[in-house]
Write a protein that holds these residues in place. Structure first.
Motif, PDB file in Angstrom:
ATOM      1  N   LEU A   1     108.259  46.183  17.542  1.00 59.34           N
ATOM      2  CA  LEU A   1     107.637  47.149  18.617  1.00 59.34           C
ATOM      3  C   LEU A   1     106.406  47.891  18.386  1.00 59.34           C
ATOM      4  N   GLY A   2     106.154  48.173  16.924  1.00 60.49           N
ATOM      5  CA  GLY A   2     105.009  48.505  16.608  1.00 60.49           C
ATOM      6  C   GLY A   2     105.134  50.019  16.681  1.00 60.49           C
ATOM      7  N   PHE A   3     106.207  50.674  16.265  1.00 58.80           N
ATOM      8  CA  PHE A   3     106.171  51.981  16.146  1.00 58.80           C
ATOM      9  C   PHE A   3     105.919  52.317  14.667  1.00 58.80           C
TER      10      PHE A   3
ATOM     11  N   ILE B   1     105.835  54.798  25.289  1.00 55.44           N
ATOM     12  CA  ILE B   1     105.618  56.166  25.177  1.00 55.44           C
ATOM     13  C   ILE B   1     104.584  56.248  23.790  1.00 55.44           C
ATOM     14  N   ALA B   2     105.523  55.378  22.557  1.00 58.01           N
ATOM     15  CA  ALA B   2     105.009  55.332  21.391  1.00 58.01           C
ATOM     16  C   ALA B   2     103.298  54.678  21.355  1.00 58.01           C
ATOM     17  N   HIS B   3     103.111  53.736  22.099  1.00 49.81           N
ATOM     18  CA  HIS B   3     101.800  53.138  22.375  1.00 49.81           C
ATOM     19  C   HIS B   3     100.936  53.729  23.446  1.00 49.81           C
TER      20      HIS B   3
ATOM     21  N   ARG C   1     113.115  45.512  27.149  1.00 52.47           N
ATOM     22  CA  ARG C   1     112.447  46.243  26.207  1.00 52.47           C
ATOM     23  C   ARG C   1     111.154  45.592  25.733  1.00 52.47           C
TER      24      ARG C   1
ATOM     25  N   GLU D   1     110.825  54.204  25.249  1.00 60.07           N
ATOM     26  CA  GLU D   1     110.057  54.709  23.723  1.00 60.07           C
ATOM     27  C   GLU D   1     108.839  53.774  23.603  1.00 60.07           C
ATOM     28  N   PRO D   2     108.900  52.497  23.687  1.00 63.95           N
ATOM     29  CA  PRO D   2     107.758  51.553  23.156  1.00 63.95           C
ATOM     30  C   PRO D   2     106.489  51.970  23.902  1.00 63.95           C
TER      31      PRO D   2
ATOM     32  N   ARG E   1     108.143  57.540  13.169  1.00 62.86           N
ATOM     33  CA  ARG E   1     109.118  57.480  14.306  1.00 62.86           C
ATOM     34  C   ARG E   1     110.412  56.612  13.913  1.00 62.86           C
TER      35      ARG E   1
ATOM     36  N   ARG F   1     113.544  58.964  14.066  1.00 61.06           N
ATOM     37  CA  ARG F   1     114.182  58.581  15.446  1.00 61.06           C
ATOM     38  C   ARG F   1     115.324  57.689  15.293  1.00 61.06           C
TER      39      ARG F   1
ATOM     40  N   ASP G   1     115.784  55.740  27.191  1.00 58.44           N
ATOM     41  CA  ASP G   1     114.946  56.104  26.038  1.00 58.44           C
ATOM     42  C   ASP G   1     114.714  54.667  25.217  1.00 58.44           C
TER      43      ASP G   1
ATOM     44  N   MET H   1     121.176  55.782  21.364  1.00 60.12           N
ATOM     45  CA  MET H   1     120.096  56.034  22.430  1.00 60.12           C
ATOM     46  C   MET H   1     120.260  55.551  23.700  1.00 60.12           C
TER      47      MET H   1
END
Lengths: 293, 328
Positions: free
Chosen positions: A192-194, B127-129, B174, B124-125, A198, A202, B120, B116
């Motif tokens: 997902l490219g985190f 928000i992270a991007h 997701r 999360e993806p 993170r 997390r 979330d 989670m």
């Protein structure tokens, strides 16, 4: 058949959450509950020592080496200080050193271990050789030498103890990370490219936190013992400040050992109680956090 | 089909991809050999199509998928996504590419973080991007859940409260949260009950039509691939032995292996009634030491002397086959 309009499949029976499951298993562990109760009691005693003690711990009273009495429940030591007061303050110091040292080395060890396990390669190699080096020292001996060189402030003692304890945590964490790295939801995070922080903080840390907590708990008990050992040998917390270990120091004299038991019995028992209690908590946590049990 | 292919642009090109896993032995962990999971595979995915990738377990089909999303580092070859070479760029540089290149995992039980809430996991993806503003998160999560046919209340539950099929829907949501163009589906239904498989496949098809997705659909079950794919590639021991438009491949397989694979499949389909049944003999050979010549010759009922010596190459037809003696 259009899948988007399918009826909502009934959720299967509610499985209990992780935290609740851990709590249920922990509560079932009777010794651990007792251990936890005693530990909390000791922490409270340590926190509120100034209000609980009948005398200031370093004040000299008129009685020297007096037996336990109504005025001094646990007697006084050779210079006339109240043993009960010193015991409570000593517990305070010992617990403080125990918890703080563990906090320092667990944080550091976790950080280093995660980096080593996750990135692998030369970093992993370097960290692991370093842990090997630290673990191959005769630990108590080196600690004694360093403390005698740098002086025995409480902060020095904590840092030196932490210096020799972090490798165990780092190795533990590294191993857990190596296993967790292959989990699909960690891989999904990569896909997902985190960013790595993170993923590590997390997703990875909550996954591997169980063994770290258990090890930290046992670490508190171990550190209390180490501090007691150091202080007993005169290289730990310096008089007049009381610690459980340096209260035992007096017992090095044969007359004290045989005829003035009130000077060392309380501190010895307190160490025993504290270490046992914390270890029972650790045992309980280990059983509760282990998903296989 | 061919006309449509010619019109659309290639979205993903895999050129001579090799993904090897080192076999480590001995004290110092030197690589003493390699498991050649993917050995010289070339594939092209056109925009909007679904390419099915089938083969037995261990034939390297998942390794292709994982190489495409760069969960494995390829040994050699090139992977071009939207014309950009992503074979050896760093994970950091890959991050913007991942917005358009996503993956659905095989095991929905393992691919969601159990600690989670679904909210979330889905938020999360994005928000992270930094794709959306804080205030829009709720709405986006609702939209994603609706898209995969789950109620809004699902957002506030944990993965263990869902069934396998529901979890896979969450996994799909997701992957879709980043609005990708290409999705690698790594055996998305093989961990699910048969009754649920059809639902998830139907969902994938609907989503594909709705969102104009391109899919690399990896599966070992012929049935699943047949339902969703427009073209199918058959793999054996790290290599592609046959690629053809789906309907053609199932009706007239040209590679003996494909035919045997189809023979092992018992479809509820009158089309297959008359087909002669052949049973595959033996096990898959060791992929770290593949047989000489045609890799399938050890198990091929039609193998001849030439098959033992000479490696067949994949023909260039729309119905490509790598066999010296293809079936008519």
């Amino acid at each position: 058949m259009s899948a988007t309009t399918l009826p909502w499949e009934q959720p299967n029976t509610r499985v209990e959450g992780y935290v609740r499951q851990v709590r249920r298993k922990f509560v079932r562990h009777r010794l651990a509950i007792w251990g936890l109760a005693v530990t909390i009691l000791l922490i409270l005693t340590a926190l509120f020592a100034p209000w609980l003690t009948p005398y200031p711990p370093n004040d000299v009273t008129s009685a020297f080496g007096a037996k336990p009495s109504a005025a001094h429940w646990l007697g006084t030591d050779q210079v006339g200080r109240d043993v009960l007061s010193r015991l409570l303050y000593g517990t305070r110091v010992s617990l403080f050193i125990g918890f703080t040292t563990v906090a320092i080395y667990v944080t550091f060890g976790t950080f280093v271990g995660m980096a080593a396990g996750y990135y692998g390669g030369w970093l992993d190699m370097a960290v692991m050789r370093m842990t090997d080096i630290f673990l191959s020292f005769p630990y108590m001996l080196v600690v004694l030498v360093i403390v005698s060189m740098l002086g025995s402030q409480i902060s020095t003692i904590m840092i030196v103890l932490a210096l020799f304890k972090w490798p165990t945590i780092a190795m533990l964490v590294r191993g857990s990370v190596l296993a967790a790295k292959e989990l699909d939801y960690i891989k999904a995070g990569v896909a997902l490219g985190f960013r790595t922080p993170r993923i590590l903080l997390r997703h990875m840390l909550p996954t591997i936190i169980g063994p770290i907590i258990v090890s930290a708990t046992f670490g508190v008990a171990g550190t209390i013992l180490s501090e007691a050992g150091l202080s007993f040998l005169g290289m730990g917390v310096k008089s007049p400040q009381a610690s459980l270990g340096n209260m035992l120091h007096d017992a090095q004299s044969l007359t004290v050992l045989t005829e003035q038991q009130w000077l060392w019995m309380p501190a010895g028992c307190m160490i025993l109680i504290a270490v046992l209690a914390v270890n029972f908590v650790g045992d309980g946590l280990r059983d509760a956090l282990d998903a296989k049990a | 089909m061919t006309a449509q292919e010619a019109m659309s642009k290639p979205l993903l090109q895999i050129e001579n991809l090799k993904t090897y896993y080192p076999v480590r032995r001995g004290l110092f962990g030197r690589a003493s050999g390699f498991v050649k999971a993917v050995d010289d595979v070339s594939l092209t995915l056109y925009e909007g199509e679904t390419l099915g990738l089938v083969g037995e377990s261990g034939c390297g089909k998942s390794s292709i998928g994982r190489s495409v999303v760069r969960l494995e580092r390829p040994h050699a070859g090139r992977i071009l996504f939207e014309g950009e070479d992503i074979t050896s760029v760093s994970q950091r540089e890959l991050r913007p590419v991942r917005l358009r290149l996503q993956m659905i995992f095989q095991d929905p039980y393992a691919s969601l973080n159990p600690r989670m809430r679904i909210f979330d996991t889905l938020a999360e993806p994005m928000i992270a991007h930094q794709l959306i503003k804080r205030g829009d998160v709720q709405g986006e999560v609702d939209r994603l859940l609706q898209l995969v046919g789950l109620p809004r209340a699902a957002a506030y539950r944990y993965p263990h409260e869902f069934s396998g099929g529901q979890k896979q829907r969450i996994g799909i949501a997701r992957a879709l949260s980043l609005k990708p163009r290409l999705i690698v589906c790594d055996e998305p239904v093989s961990a699910l009950d048969v009754s649920i498989q059809a639902q998830i496949l139907g969902l994938l098809q609907d989503l594909q039509d709705e969102l104009k997705l391109t899919c690399l659909f990896i599966a070992h079950g012929i049935g699943a691939v047949k339902q969703v794919s427009s073209r199918v590639a058959v793999m054996y021991l790290g290599q592609i032995v046959e690629i053809a438009p789906s309907e053609l491949l199932f009706r007239k397989p040209r590679h003996p292996y494909t035919k045997l694979l189809l023979g092992a499949y018992h479809p509820p389909d009158p089309l297959f009634r008359g087909m002669e049944r052949l049973i595959i003999q033996g096990d898959v050979p060791d992929p770290s030491d593949p047989p000489s010549g045609c890799r399938f010759h050890t198990r091929c009922p039609y193998a001849q002397e030439r098959c033992r010596m000479e490696e067949p190459s994949l023909t260039k037809d729309p119905h490509a086959v790598a066999c010296h003696y293809p079936l008519a």
